[in-house]
Design an enzyme around this catalytic site. Structure first.
Site, PDB file in Angstrom:
ATOM      1  N   MET A   1       3.568 -37.919 -29.709  1.00 38.28           N
ATOM      2  CA  MET A   1       2.822 -37.569 -30.912  1.00 38.28           C
ATOM      3  C   MET A   1       3.021 -36.095 -31.288  1.00 38.28           C
ATOM      4  O   MET A   1       3.542 -35.310 -30.510  1.00 38.28           O
ATOM      5  CB  MET A   1       1.333 -37.854 -30.712  1.00 38.28           C
ATOM      6  CG  MET A   1       0.998 -39.329 -30.557  1.00 38.28           C
ATOM      7  SD  MET A   1      -0.772 -39.633 -30.352  1.00 38.28           S
ATOM      8  CE  MET A   1      -1.405 -39.157 -31.963  1.00 38.28           C
ATOM      9  N   HIS A   2       2.605 -35.765 -32.508  1.00 37.84           N
ATOM     10  CA  HIS A   2       2.392 -34.392 -32.994  1.00 37.84           C
ATOM     11  C   HIS A   2       3.657 -33.607 -33.361  1.00 37.84           C
ATOM     12  O   HIS A   2       3.566 -32.569 -34.004  1.00 37.84           O
ATOM     13  CB  HIS A   2       1.610 -33.564 -31.961  1.00 37.84           C
ATOM     14  CG  HIS A   2       0.370 -34.212 -31.454  1.00 37.84           C
ATOM     15  ND1 HIS A   2      -0.619 -34.694 -32.278  1.00 37.84           N
ATOM     16  CD2 HIS A   2      -0.061 -34.461 -30.184  1.00 37.84           C
ATOM     17  CE1 HIS A   2      -1.597 -35.212 -31.551  1.00 37.84           C
ATOM     18  NE2 HIS A   2      -1.284 -35.082 -30.273  1.00 37.84           N
TER      19      HIS A   2
ATOM     20  N   ASP B   1       2.043 -42.641 -29.089  1.00 41.46           N
ATOM     21  CA  ASP B   1       2.209 -43.127 -27.717  1.00 41.46           C
ATOM     22  C   ASP B   1       0.909 -43.584 -27.063  1.00 41.46           C
ATOM     23  O   ASP B   1       0.887 -44.608 -26.360  1.00 41.46           O
ATOM     24  CB  ASP B   1       2.918 -42.081 -26.852  1.00 41.46           C
ATOM     25  CG  ASP B   1       2.257 -40.705 -26.860  1.00 41.46           C
ATOM     26  OD1 ASP B   1       1.188 -40.543 -27.477  1.00 41.46           O
ATOM     27  OD2 ASP B   1       2.830 -39.787 -26.239  1.00 41.46           O
TER      28      ASP B   1
END
Length: 507
Positions: free
Chosen positions: A85-86, A245
């Site tokens: 992520m991110h 995830d």
């Protein structure tokens, strides 16, 4: 495998590699493979990857997986995507990568995050528009960092994608996202499951930078002919929205509806609870994100040093446990658990604070630091081990307790990660969480979770709930002991008090 049985492919782009899982319509894993890709650390606190390395590892993993079963590739009906992520993948108007992707564990935007929360636009607006604090790992602060420090590169940016959504673009030629991963950008209105125009306006970021959103099980794009040739699959296969995830792993664990939560004890610790309605903590003590199930949300408590704290203890203060484990042919963590079991609950007043790298949830403080509190001359190595197990578990339990305080039901906790292999630790979790705990009978990876989402999108299962109920099994259910649970309440109370007095370091 029946000759004409449809199959479903899950692809999870992790930090160290890409994992692929192929499942049949019953959720049985037919094939799986993993291919590595590199990470670059060009400066202290920086973490980057070349997205083309994700593409190369995806091709390798898919080809390795489909080669394990003759005819497998021709039977794949849909694809699900998950990923770290991110991260920021910045693309120009031609869809070319502008700079290496800035990853989730990159801290270069720390000063920007401090500014965003303190005054511009301030924590109150962030909580009102997104339901969450902003952290350096999140995507939007990275864009702001580019605007301030790489203005020429920022001027070229036409699209900002998350890692798995960049892979979707590479697979389909289309820009599309989904709510669970978008929740971790810092500019997504999780309550409305849409980009926050108000916050984007305050940050002077264009809505056009971000992809459209479709729910996680929907087959929102199709595999292009060129990508199909590279992977050895059929063109036109539907690609589900997928999930970030953690949400993907939750689906793989059967955590789709409120009541069941998951707790993964790896280097970090993650407590994940589905919620049937939108709600957030008042000050962002927990992440409150959209789930990969339509019209559901989730809370996530992230503990930065869970198993990592125990590894630190092993490597710095318990080398004799390593030597003993080698002699006995067991894991050093088993020796530490044996030592801890010889000491009564509460470690005779010794408290361990597992904040070796700061903390995120439920204490959102990167400056807090850990240590032992209440150390006495009567304490020995067994006490250090016991206190470490208790301190880590108390931190995880703090997230569970906060979820309960918000009205989330906690009927069962599904444990995973290396820490879940320890019977001693599982028992401590049951007692300190005051909830039954269990293990998963089979794979609970993000790749498995998004393969299930692909099967839902293809119509094999009517809902995500039905897919989880039909395919996810548990084992080794362990109920809490009421007397021990009461004793651990005092341990958790001492841990909270010690945390309030913990040292902070200058950032």
């Amino acid at each position: 495998m029946a000759s004409c049985e449809p199959l479903f492919l899950g692809i999870d782009v992790g930090t160290s590699g890409t994992k692929c899982v192929v499942i049949d319509a019953r959720g049985v894993i037919v094939a799986d493979a993993t291919a590595e890709h590199p990470v670059s650390y060009p400066k202290p606190g920086w973490s980057e990857q070349d997205p083309e390395d994700w593409w190369r590892s995806t091709i390798a993993a898919v080809q390795q997986a489909t080669a394990q079963s003759p005819g497998c590739a021709a039977l794949i009906e849909a694809i699900g995507l998950s990923g770290q992520m991110h991260g920021l993948v910045a693309l120009d108007a031609a869809g070319e990568v502008v700079r290496p992707s800035i990853l989730w564990n990159d801290s270069r935007s720390s000063a920007i995050c401090n500014r965003l929360q303190s005054r511009d636009p301030g924590l109150a607006m962030l909580m009102r528009t997104t339901g969450n604090r902003v952290f350096p790992g999140f995507q939007a602060p990275k864009l702001l960092w580019m605007r301030e420090h790489e203005p020429a590169a920022f001027a070229r940016v036409a699209k900002a994608l998350l890692p798995k959504d960049w892979l979707r673009y590479r697979l389909s030629g289309e820009y599309m996202g989904e709510p669970s991963d978008a929740s971790g950008t810092a500019v997504f209105d999780c309550a409305k499951r849409a980009w926050s125009d108000e916050l984007l306006g305050a940050l002077k970021l264009s809505r056009a930078l971000f992809p459209d959103i479709a729910e996680s099980p929907i087959l929102s794009t199709r595999l292009s002919a060129s990508a199909a040739r590279a992977l050895g699959l059929r063109a036109g296969i539907g690609i589900a929205g997928g999930a970030g995830d953690q949400a993907a792993a939750a689906i793989g664990s059967g955590v789709a509806a409120e009541g069941t939560i998951s707790c993964c004890i790896g280097t970090s610790g993650v407590v994940f609870a589905a919620s049937n309605q939108w709600r957030a903590t008042p000050n962002g003590e927990l992440h409150a994100f959209c789930h990969a199930v339509p019209n559901r949300w989730h809370f996530m408590g992230v503990m930065l040093s869970a198993g990592g704290s125990l590894r630190w203890l092993r490597d710095t203060l318990a080398q004799d446990a390593v030597a003993q484990a080698q002699t006995r042919g067991i894991d050093a963590y088993e020796v530490l658990a044996e030592r801890a079991a010889r000491v009564a609950i509460g470690s005779d007043g010794l408290v361990f604070l597992p904040y070796l790298t700061g903390e995120r949830c439920p204490i959102p403080d990167p400056a807090i630091r850990g240590g032992f509190a209440g150390l006495d001359i009567a304490h020995g190595r067994d006490h250090l081990a016991r206190a470490a197990f208790e301190g880590i578990t108390a931190g995880l339990a703090g997230n569970v307790d906060l979820m309960r305080a918000l009205g989330v039901r906690v009927d069962e906790v599904r444990l995973s990660g290396g820490g879940a292999r320890s019977p001693f630790w599982r028992s401590m979790c049951a007692d300190m969480f005051d909830a039954s705990v269990c293990l998963l009978a089979s794979d609970a990876s993000g790749a498995f979770g998004v393969a299930l989402l692909a099967a839902v999108g293809a119509g094999v299962f009517p809902t995500v709930d039905a897919a989880c109920a039909a395919t996810v099994r548990t084992r080794d259910l362990l109920a809490p002991d009421a007397a021990r649970a009461r004793a651990y309440n005092a341990v958790k109370s001492r841990a909270r008090t010690a945390a309030e007095r913990a040292l902070r370091v200058e950032q």
